[in-house]
Design a protein around this motif. Sequence first.
Motif, PDB file in Angstrom:
ATOM      1  N   GLN A   2     -98.530 -14.157 -49.642  1.00 41.81           N
ATOM      2  CA  GLN A   2     -97.847 -14.927 -48.618  1.00 41.81           C
ATOM      3  C   GLN A   2     -96.630 -15.610 -49.210  1.00 41.81           C
ATOM      4  OE1 GLN A   2    -100.734 -17.597 -47.008  1.00 41.81           O
ATOM      5  NE2 GLN A   2    -101.482 -16.089 -45.558  1.00 41.81           N
ATOM      6  N   THR A   3     -95.570 -15.628 -48.440  1.00 45.69           N
ATOM      7  CA  THR A   3     -94.344 -16.277 -48.858  1.00 45.69           C
ATOM      8  C   THR A   3     -94.159 -17.512 -48.005  1.00 45.69           C
ATOM      9  OG1 THR A   3     -93.372 -14.133 -49.361  1.00 45.69           O
ATOM     10  CG2 THR A   3     -91.858 -15.987 -49.134  1.00 45.69           C
ATOM     11  N   GLN A   4     -93.767 -18.601 -48.643  1.00 36.26           N
ATOM     12  CA  GLN A   4     -93.464 -19.809 -47.894  1.00 36.26           C
ATOM     13  C   GLN A   4     -91.964 -20.018 -47.901  1.00 36.26           C
ATOM     14  OE1 GLN A   4     -95.844 -22.938 -49.671  1.00 36.26           O
ATOM     15  NE2 GLN A   4     -97.127 -22.905 -47.859  1.00 36.26           N
ATOM     16  N   LEU A   5     -91.430 -20.291 -46.735  1.00 33.52           N
ATOM     17  CA  LEU A   5     -90.014 -20.570 -46.598  1.00 33.52           C
ATOM     18  C   LEU A   5     -89.848 -21.983 -46.065  1.00 33.52           C
ATOM     19  CD1 LEU A   5     -88.643 -17.390 -44.786  1.00 33.52           C
ATOM     20  CD2 LEU A   5     -88.250 -18.038 -47.135  1.00 33.52           C
ATOM     21  N   LEU A  10     -85.135 -20.610 -44.048  1.00 30.30           N
ATOM     22  CA  LEU A  10     -85.275 -19.710 -42.896  1.00 30.30           C
ATOM     23  C   LEU A  10     -84.028 -19.786 -42.026  1.00 30.30           C
ATOM     24  CD1 LEU A  10     -86.914 -17.794 -41.096  1.00 30.30           C
ATOM     25  CD2 LEU A  10     -87.923 -19.831 -40.036  1.00 30.30           C
ATOM     26  N   SER A  39     -94.005  -9.774 -41.940  1.00 28.39           N
ATOM     27  CA  SER A  39     -93.500 -10.438 -43.144  1.00 28.39           C
ATOM     28  C   SER A  39     -92.535 -11.537 -42.736  1.00 28.39           C
ATOM     29  CB  SER A  39     -92.766  -9.427 -44.032  1.00 28.39           C
ATOM     30  OG  SER A  39     -91.612  -8.950 -43.355  1.00 28.39           O
ATOM     31  N   ASP A  40     -92.052 -12.281 -43.730  1.00 27.22           N
ATOM     32  CA  ASP A  40     -91.034 -13.283 -43.444  1.00 27.22           C
ATOM     33  C   ASP A  40     -89.745 -12.614 -42.967  1.00 27.22           C
ATOM     34  OD1 ASP A  40     -90.754 -12.290 -46.080  1.00 27.22           O
ATOM     35  OD2 ASP A  40     -89.527 -14.007 -46.647  1.00 27.22           O
ATOM     36  N   GLU A  41     -89.497 -11.394 -43.412  1.00 30.80           N
ATOM     37  CA  GLU A  41     -88.310 -10.657 -42.963  1.00 30.80           C
ATOM     38  C   GLU A  41     -88.408 -10.290 -41.486  1.00 30.80           C
ATOM     39  OE1 GLU A  41     -88.609  -7.664 -45.915  1.00 30.80           O
ATOM     40  OE2 GLU A  41     -87.023  -8.564 -47.122  1.00 30.80           O
ATOM     41  N   VAL A  43     -89.970 -12.113 -39.165  1.00 30.60           N
ATOM     42  CA  VAL A  43     -89.686 -13.360 -38.439  1.00 30.60           C
ATOM     43  C   VAL A  43     -88.191 -13.651 -38.461  1.00 30.60           C
ATOM     44  CG1 VAL A  43     -90.080 -15.858 -38.421  1.00 30.60           C
ATOM     45  CG2 VAL A  43     -91.980 -14.293 -38.893  1.00 30.60           C
ATOM     46  N   THR A  44     -87.579 -13.510 -39.626  1.00 31.09           N
ATOM     47  CA  THR A  44     -86.139 -13.733 -39.748  1.00 31.09           C
ATOM     48  C   THR A  44     -85.367 -12.801 -38.825  1.00 31.09           C
ATOM     49  OG1 THR A  44     -86.380 -14.432 -42.053  1.00 31.09           O
ATOM     50  CG2 THR A  44     -84.194 -13.717 -41.364  1.00 31.09           C
TER      51      THR A  44
END
Length: 94
Positions: A2-5, A10, A39-41, A43-44
């Motif tokens: 998991q990655t936290q931004l 973000l 992934s965070d990508e 969401v981005t």
Amino acid sequence: SQTQLSFRSLSERVCRLAHHLRLLGVGPEVTVGVFLQRSDELVTSLLAILCAGGAYVPLDPAYPSERLALMLEDSRAGLVLSHSALRDRLPPGA
């Protein structure tokens, strides 16, 4: 993993991608296919498309090529965001 931004990180990523998408013509009534794993990508990408004024079409990498092709044709997505690692799973012409 998991990655936290942070919200700031973000927001910076979203603004940078939204700017790039606008340069590519994304705006009102423009649909963008999103062919990414969760992934965070992802969401981005979704936030950036909305920020640019466009609409997104979620394309699950697990879908068969025929279904993806129909979804892209039906949505008239002029652009698809993806990773190079997933490119071979996209239907021809996407």
